[in-house]
Design a protein around this motif. Structure first.
Motif, PDB file in Angstrom:
ATOM      1  N   ALA A  68       4.736   4.622   2.793  1.00 17.03           N
ATOM      2  CA  ALA A  68       4.528   3.857   4.022  1.00 17.03           C
ATOM      3  C   ALA A  68       4.812   4.701   5.261  1.00 17.03           C
ATOM      4  N   LEU A  69       5.619   5.741   5.065  1.00 17.47           N
ATOM      5  CA  LEU A  69       6.125   6.537   6.181  1.00 17.47           C
ATOM      6  C   LEU A  69       5.195   7.697   6.545  1.00 17.47           C
ATOM      7  N   GLY A  96       3.400   0.852   8.639  1.00 17.61           N
ATOM      8  CA  GLY A  96       3.523   1.220   7.231  1.00 17.61           C
ATOM      9  C   GLY A  96       3.955   0.004   6.438  1.00 17.61           C
ATOM     10  N   TYR A  97       3.480  -0.105   5.189  1.00 16.83           N
ATOM     11  CA  TYR A  97       3.692  -1.331   4.419  1.00 16.83           C
ATOM     12  C   TYR A  97       4.220  -1.000   3.030  1.00 16.83           C
ATOM     13  N   VAL A  98       5.290  -1.666   2.649  1.00 13.83           N
ATOM     14  CA  VAL A  98       5.812  -1.578   1.280  1.00 13.83           C
ATOM     15  C   VAL A  98       5.704  -2.965   0.663  1.00 13.83           C
ATOM     16  N   PRO A  99       4.717  -3.180  -0.203  1.00 12.78           N
ATOM     17  CA  PRO A  99       4.541  -4.530  -0.755  1.00 12.78           C
ATOM     18  C   PRO A  99       5.622  -4.875  -1.774  1.00 12.78           C
ATOM     19  N   VAL A 132       6.999  -2.376   7.484  1.00  8.96           N
ATOM     20  CA  VAL A 132       7.049  -3.759   7.032  1.00  8.96           C
ATOM     21  C   VAL A 132       7.323  -3.725   5.537  1.00  8.96           C
ATOM     22  N   LEU A 133       8.450  -4.305   5.099  1.00  6.95           N
ATOM     23  CA  LEU A 133       8.840  -4.202   3.688  1.00  6.95           C
ATOM     24  C   LEU A 133       9.060  -5.593   3.099  1.00  6.95           C
ATOM     25  N   ASP A 134       8.466  -5.820   1.940  1.00  6.26           N
ATOM     26  CA  ASP A 134       8.566  -7.126   1.289  1.00  6.26           C
ATOM     27  C   ASP A 134       9.537  -7.035   0.111  1.00  6.26           C
TER      28      ASP A 134
END
Lengths: 273, 287
Positions: free
Chosen positions: A170-171, A96-99, A179-181
């Motif tokens: 993301a979840l 999962g991705y949090v840009p 993965v969090l930016d």
């Protein structure tokens, strides 16, 4: 600054995951380049699964590039990138991705709930209805405590609420890794702590590996299992006790940084004045 | 009183005119265009389609007049130029918007080319006027078939791409990480927009495109942020604009384009005023 009551004794000496486990990330001889310019090289590291790992480094050192590499959004200029036991590729539903600055790009043209739903359906063609998805969206919103404001437009939510929606998005596919930016960017101290608590709680309940790019290590420091730091054009992974070192951080950020240990054993870093 | 009404163009036999066969074509054609534009409406407003609406309108103009010069159907010329323009804008990506001077110069040149083609063709003035300002009352049965095909194509493509296109529109970063072909979907959207432009030009013309492709969904977005609702409400606003505009134009014997744009503008202004409180009260919330 960490809350003394949270007080884990000496953090960082814990090593997450069973050593026999497949590492969450394995880089071998990796370099990253944009437009012919090498951002970093000699990437040789393993990140154990199940931990909460921060990625630090000065501006432009290639932290976001590292995330993009793991997500398969950019190819390595050389070397091999393995994530969760397989070569990194786009569209890996286990991640999962949090840009960065998620809320800014989204604007006011969508509600939080629809956005979370797109975390599930946004990569599917066609319009098939699926009741299962609604249940998963509700579960993801509950996990971040976002049900009550999810029906509002994202742009009308506070920074902390937007970040919760981003995490829920993301979840929603039950990923093994998040993965969090820079999830704490533009948040006030209370919201920063709320988001950290949320991520720490999710890691414990769902056993997801968390990789978080941060500017300020302190909010995460009591909870970390390791740190990836980008120093002099190379990424390294190390235990918290090794990385949280005045000399290393001073070298890393190019400004004098002091590591302070409180009476209760908490560590934090601060700029030396 | 009667003299005054006659002065402003009032036609006492307007009910009769509304029942004429050419009016039926105008209503059906206008409705199909409102539907074609409405279906892509959400994506138009979310993806900054106002730029594409301007650009495609300018690009389509020489296509239409050039086709007339060659003795071909202006619809064909419009369609070819708009779709080709959409592919170029899609290939350029953000650069087309950021290079404002270069893009503006190319579009001005396209318009100049359109005037050149029109002056070289014999039936110049009527063609130029109908391409620039639309000519809904002259829509033929053949054109209606084209409009219907365009609406069906847009619907069919949207059924397949709607969800990934929505994600790619609101969060391109997340979409890219999920393996969604963000660039290709952007180009796909522009081609759909080119098709909608091709038919909308025949209703309101290249200069007034905005009022039929951008204004109705922009008004709808004030009321809802749900994609399906925005598309539905946008279609309704477009339909009301076309139908009401046509009726009023017949009553006063004035060009329908003017009244269509007027109704569309009024709907938009009403949407701004009527949702102002709601937008203000939600803009300042804190936790």
């Amino acid at each position: 600054m960490p809350d003394p009551s949270v007080g884990s004794p000496v953090p960082g000496d814990r090593v997450a995951g069973d050593p026999a486990d497949e590492p969450a990330v394995r880089l071998q001889g990796v370099s990253v380049a944009y437009g012919g310019r090498t951002i970093w090289s000699h990437g040789d590291l393993e990140i154990p699964s199940g931990g909460l790992v921060c990625i630090i480094g000065p501006n432009g050192s290639g932290k976001t590039s590292l995330l993009h590499l793991l997500l398969g959004m950019i190819p390595p200029a050389s070397g091999t990138v393995e994530v969760l036991g397989a070569p990194a590729r786009r569209g890996d539903a286990r991640i999962g991705y949090v840009p960065q600055r998620f809320g800014d790009s989204v604007g006011d043209a969508i509600t939080g709930r629809d956005l979370v739903r797109l975390g599930h359906t946004g990569s599917r063609w066609g319009l098939r209805r699926d009741r299962q998805v609604t249940a998963e969206v509700d579960a993801a919103l509950d996990a971040v405590g976002g049900r009550e404001f999810a029906s509002r437009r994202l742009a009308t939510l506070s920074g902390g609420q937007q970040q919760r929606i981003a995490v829920a998005q993301a979840l929603v596919g039950s990923p093994e890794m998040l993965v969090l930016d820079e999830p704490l960017a533009n948040l006030d101290l209370r919201n920063q702590r709320d988001v950290v608590d949320l991520l720490v709680g999710l890691r414990e309940q769902r056993h997801v590996t968390m990789l978080v790019v941060v500017h300020d290590l302190n909010p995460f420091l009591p909870h970390l299992s390791g740190i990836v730091y980008l120093l002099d054009g190379h990424p390294h992974y190390g235990a918290v006790s090794d990385v949280v070192d005045g000399d290393l951080l001073t070298h890393l950020y190019g400004t004098s940084i002091q590591v302070v240990r409180t009476a209760t054993g908490d560590l934090y870093t601060r700029a030396r004045t | 009183m009667t003299a005054l009404l006659a002065e402003i163009g009032y036609q006492s036999n307007w009910v009769e005119i509304l029942g004429a066969p050419f009016m039926r074509n105008a209503f059906i054609g206008g409705a199909l265009v409102a539907l074609a534009g409405g279906m892509i409406g959400y994506f138009v407003v979310v993806r900054g389609g106002e730029f594409a609406a301007h650009a495609l309108g300018h690009i389509g103009f020489p296509g239409a007049t050039g086709a007339v010069l060659l003795g071909l159907s202006p619809t064909l010329g419009l369609g070819v130029f708009c779709v080709a323009g959409a592919l170029v804008i899609g290939a350029l990506g953000h650069r087309a918007r950021e290079q404002a001077v270069a893009t503006g110069t190319v579009l001005a040149f396209a318009t100049g080319l359109g005037i050149l083609f029109a002056s070289m063709a014999t039936r110049n003035t009527s063609t130029v006027t109908s391409v620039l300002f639309g000519n809904l009352l002259a829509v033929s049965s053949d054109q209606i078939v084209v409009f219907a095909v365009v609406a069906v194509v847009i619907a069919a493509v949207l059924v397949v791409v709607a969800r990934p296109l929505t994600l790619a529109s609101v969060s391109p970063e997340v979409a890219a990480a999920k393996g969604v072909p963000v660039r290709a979907l952007g180009t796909c959207f522009l081609v759909l927009m080119a098709l909608a432009t091709t038919v909308a030009v025949q209703v309101v013309g290249t200069l007034l495109l905005f009022a039929l492709l951008v204004t109705p969904p922009a008004a709808a977005l004030r009321f809802s942020a749900r994609p399906v609702v925005v598309c539905g409400l946008g279609t309704l606003f477009g339909l009301v604009s076309v139908v009401l505009g046509l009726v009023v134009s017949v009553v006063f014997n004035l060009p329908p384009s003017f009244f269509i744009v007027t109704v569309s503008t009024l709907i938009w202004a009403t949407s701004l005023v009527s949702t102002r409180e709601r937008h203000r009260s939600t803009a300042n919330v804190s936790e």
